[in-house]
Design a protein around this motif. Sequence first.
Motif, mmCIF file in Angstrom:
data_model
loop_
_atom_site.group_PDB
_atom_site.id
_atom_site.type_symbol
_atom_site.label_atom_id
_atom_site.label_comp_id
_atom_site.label_asym_id
_atom_site.label_seq_id
_atom_site.Cartn_x
_atom_site.Cartn_y
_atom_site.Cartn_z
ATOM 1 N N GLY A 96 -28.363 -1.090 -3.229
ATOM 2 C CA GLY A 96 -28.147 -0.240 -2.072
ATOM 3 C C GLY A 96 -27.952 -0.981 -0.767
ATOM 4 N N VAL A 97 -27.480 -2.220 -0.832
ATOM 5 C CA VAL A 97 -27.250 -3.017 0.374
ATOM 6 C C VAL A 97 -25.760 -3.049 0.689
ATOM 7 C CG1 VAL A 97 -29.290 -4.458 0.045
ATOM 8 C CG2 VAL A 97 -27.105 -5.150 -0.984
ATOM 9 N N ILE A 98 -25.440 -3.511 1.892
ATOM 10 C CA ILE A 98 -24.044 -3.712 2.290
ATOM 11 C C ILE A 98 -23.661 -5.148 1.980
ATOM 12 C CG2 ILE A 98 -22.421 -3.731 4.218
ATOM 13 C CD1 ILE A 98 -24.341 -1.734 5.624
ATOM 14 N N VAL A 99 -22.555 -5.338 1.265
ATOM 15 C CA VAL A 99 -22.111 -6.688 0.914
ATOM 16 C C VAL A 99 -20.661 -6.866 1.337
ATOM 17 C CG1 VAL A 99 -21.844 -8.408 -0.899
ATOM 18 C CG2 VAL A 99 -23.679 -6.710 -1.066
ATOM 19 N N GLU A 100 -20.417 -7.759 2.277
ATOM 20 C CA GLU A 100 -19.070 -8.089 2.729
ATOM 21 C C GLU A 100 -18.588 -9.355 2.022
ATOM 22 O OE1 GLU A 100 -18.686 -8.111 7.014
ATOM 23 O OE2 GLU A 100 -20.534 -6.936 7.197
ATOM 24 N N VAL A 101 -17.303 -9.427 1.803
ATOM 25 C CA VAL A 101 -16.705 -10.547 1.081
ATOM 26 C C VAL A 101 -15.748 -11.298 1.990
ATOM 27 C CG1 VAL A 101 -15.047 -11.113 -0.744
ATOM 28 C CG2 VAL A 101 -16.949 -9.556 -1.227
ATOM 29 N N ARG A 102 -15.855 -12.610 1.977
ATOM 30 C CA ARG A 102 -14.916 -13.453 2.705
ATOM 31 C C ARG A 102 -14.358 -14.496 1.735
ATOM 32 N NH1 ARG A 102 -15.824 -9.789 5.256
ATOM 33 N NH2 ARG A 102 -16.451 -9.581 7.448
ATOM 34 N N ALA A 103 -13.111 -14.289 1.318
ATOM 35 C CA ALA A 103 -12.443 -15.257 0.448
ATOM 36 C C ALA A 103 -11.917 -16.383 1.334
ATOM 37 C CB ALA A 103 -11.309 -14.589 -0.321
ATOM 38 N N VAL A 104 -12.626 -17.492 1.346
ATOM 39 C CA VAL A 104 -12.308 -18.567 2.283
ATOM 40 C C VAL A 104 -12.563 -19.921 1.631
ATOM 41 C CG1 VAL A 104 -14.640 -18.376 3.259
ATOM 42 C CG2 VAL A 104 -12.874 -19.533 4.570
ATOM 43 N N ASP A 105 -11.651 -20.838 1.879
ATOM 44 C CA ASP A 105 -11.831 -22.224 1.458
ATOM 45 C C ASP A 105 -12.457 -22.969 2.627
ATOM 46 O OD1 ASP A 105 -11.739 -24.835 0.640
ATOM 47 O OD2 ASP A 105 -9.585 -24.859 0.198
ATOM 48 N N LEU A 106 -13.731 -23.251 2.537
ATOM 49 C CA LEU A 106 -14.453 -23.856 3.658
ATOM 50 C C LEU A 106 -14.097 -25.319 3.882
ATOM 51 C CD1 LEU A 106 -17.959 -22.206 3.177
ATOM 52 C CD2 LEU A 106 -16.267 -21.733 4.968
ATOM 53 N N ALA A 107 -13.332 -25.894 2.965
ATOM 54 C CA ALA A 107 -12.843 -27.254 3.186
ATOM 55 C C ALA A 107 -11.575 -27.259 4.036
ATOM 56 C CB ALA A 107 -12.564 -27.942 1.847
ATOM 57 N N ASP A 108 -10.984 -26.082 4.223
ATOM 58 C CA ASP A 108 -9.771 -25.949 5.031
ATOM 59 C C ASP A 108 -10.169 -25.675 6.482
ATOM 60 O OD1 ASP A 108 -7.641 -24.015 6.326
ATOM 61 O OD2 ASP A 108 -6.570 -25.137 4.768
ATOM 62 N N SER B 36 -24.482 -23.283 0.630
ATOM 63 C CA SER B 36 -24.599 -23.731 -0.750
ATOM 64 C C SER B 36 -23.314 -24.313 -1.322
ATOM 65 C CB SER B 36 -25.051 -22.552 -1.632
ATOM 66 O OG SER B 36 -25.163 -22.935 -2.978
ATOM 67 N N ALA B 37 -22.182 -24.054 -0.686
ATOM 68 C CA ALA B 37 -20.904 -24.500 -1.239
ATOM 69 C C ALA B 37 -20.849 -26.022 -1.322
ATOM 70 C CB ALA B 37 -19.755 -23.981 -0.385
ATOM 71 N N GLY B 38 -20.339 -26.527 -2.434
ATOM 72 C CA GLY B 38 -20.227 -27.978 -2.581
ATOM 73 C C GLY B 38 -19.514 -28.373 -3.859
ATOM 74 N N ILE B 39 -18.948 -29.573 -3.861
ATOM 75 C CA ILE B 39 -18.300 -30.136 -5.037
ATOM 76 C C ILE B 39 -18.706 -31.602 -5.155
ATOM 77 C CG2 ILE B 39 -16.329 -28.553 -5.053
ATOM 78 C CD1 ILE B 39 -14.714 -30.679 -3.575
ATOM 79 N N ALA B 40 -18.362 -32.215 -6.283
ATOM 80 C CA ALA B 40 -18.727 -33.623 -6.510
ATOM 81 C C ALA B 40 -17.607 -34.331 -7.261
ATOM 82 C CB ALA B 40 -20.021 -33.719 -7.307
ATOM 83 N N SER B 41 -17.622 -35.647 -7.186
ATOM 84 C CA SER B 41 -16.711 -36.470 -7.975
ATOM 85 C C SER B 41 -17.503 -37.632 -8.560
ATOM 86 C CB SER B 41 -15.554 -36.994 -7.114
ATOM 87 O OG SER B 41 -16.043 -37.744 -6.012
ATOM 88 N N PHE B 42 -16.994 -38.176 -9.650
ATOM 89 C CA PHE B 42 -17.691 -39.243 -10.360
ATOM 90 C C PHE B 42 -16.706 -40.358 -10.715
ATOM 91 C CE2 PHE B 42 -19.674 -35.187 -11.288
ATOM 92 C CZ PHE B 42 -20.985 -35.423 -10.913
ATOM 93 N N GLY B 43 -17.188 -41.588 -10.642
ATOM 94 C CA GLY B 43 -16.348 -42.741 -10.924
ATOM 95 C C GLY B 43 -16.220 -43.624 -9.696
ATOM 96 N N PRO B 44 -15.613 -44.810 -9.829
ATOM 97 C CA PRO B 44 -15.482 -45.741 -8.709
ATOM 98 C C PRO B 44 -14.761 -45.101 -7.527
ATOM 99 C CG PRO B 44 -14.914 -46.820 -10.773
ATOM 100 C CD PRO B 44 -15.058 -45.367 -11.084
ATOM 101 N N PHE B 45 -15.285 -45.317 -6.337
ATOM 102 C CA PHE B 45 -14.726 -44.732 -5.128
ATOM 103 C C PHE B 45 -13.248 -45.089 -4.952
ATOM 104 C CE2 PHE B 45 -14.009 -45.273 -0.449
ATOM 105 C CZ PHE B 45 -14.017 -43.933 -0.099
ATOM 106 N N LYS B 46 -12.898 -46.333 -5.272
ATOM 107 C CA LYS B 46 -11.527 -46.791 -5.073
ATOM 108 C C LYS B 46 -10.531 -46.088 -5.985
ATOM 109 C CE LYS B 46 -11.828 -50.667 -8.342
ATOM 110 N NZ LYS B 46 -10.837 -50.081 -9.274
ATOM 111 N N ASP B 47 -11.031 -45.507 -7.073
ATOM 112 C CA ASP B 47 -10.143 -44.859 -8.044
ATOM 113 C C ASP B 47 -10.011 -43.350 -7.819
ATOM 114 O OD1 ASP B 47 -9.849 -47.321 -9.264
ATOM 115 O OD2 ASP B 47 -11.406 -46.940 -10.774
#
Length: 275
Positions: free
Chosen positions: A67-79, A101-112
């Motif tokens: 019974g709450v109000i929920v608004e949606v924002r489709a947004v790429d926060l990296a943009d 909470s939004a976040g991503i990760a990468s794995f492997g040598p930084f130079k690659d």
Amino acid sequence: MIIKSKEFAMALPTPSHSARALVTGASQGIGLAIARDLARYGHNLILAARRGELLQEIAEELESRHGVIVEVRAVDLADREQRAELIEEIRGREINIIINSAGIASFGPFKDQDWDYETTQFDLNATAVFELTRAVLDGMLERGTGAICNVGSAAGNVPIPNNATYVLTKAGVNAFTEALHYELRGTGVACTLLAPGPVRESVVPESEQSIVDKVVPDFLWTTYESCSAETLRALSRNRRRVVPGPLSKAMNAISTIAPTAVLSPVMGWVYSKMS
């Protein structure tokens, strides 16, 4: 039906018709679990993530169930432009809780690594947290109430080879949020760092299990649901940092006492297997 819990009544603002709790990364994982709990406790929400259709489904579920109000924002926060639009909006809204909470990760040598992905990771994990926190802070301080939770990581405690960009962003979020916690003492605004280690679904199909899933016993894992519960409990008490779950707590403790020269190469080897 709205359920109000005395457990979270200390530092969390009281739900109101005009106020919104903003949750980024709300389409999955920790963000989704916290959004569900906040709705269960009667908070109206703004859910932000890239996948608008999925967010709309989640919004309809939460509105129907609680019974709450929920608004949606489709947004790429990296943009930068999309992020700026959301920031401009929330500066004029009554945002009484923010969960970054939004976040991503990468794995492997930084130079690659793919440079576009790395810069996107920095903008999402660090810049968005920095800017969104600033955007809601003035209003919280003026009202004398508010709650900020930024999702850092136990990985931000130690240099981890093959995870360099992620570590850079999370170390920054960790330190920024803990510094802000002390700055905001006595203002009525709570500020808590969530620094999780490994978090996963309560049940992971065997076909989808990683090597870590198979090696680490189930009881040591933190589920998204238990992570949310522990996080909101800590935020309600205005704790500086919360590290949910036994495995995360063990990793956090080890990272504070083990010599970097020993710990970093070991963790780097593990992370190299994830690339």
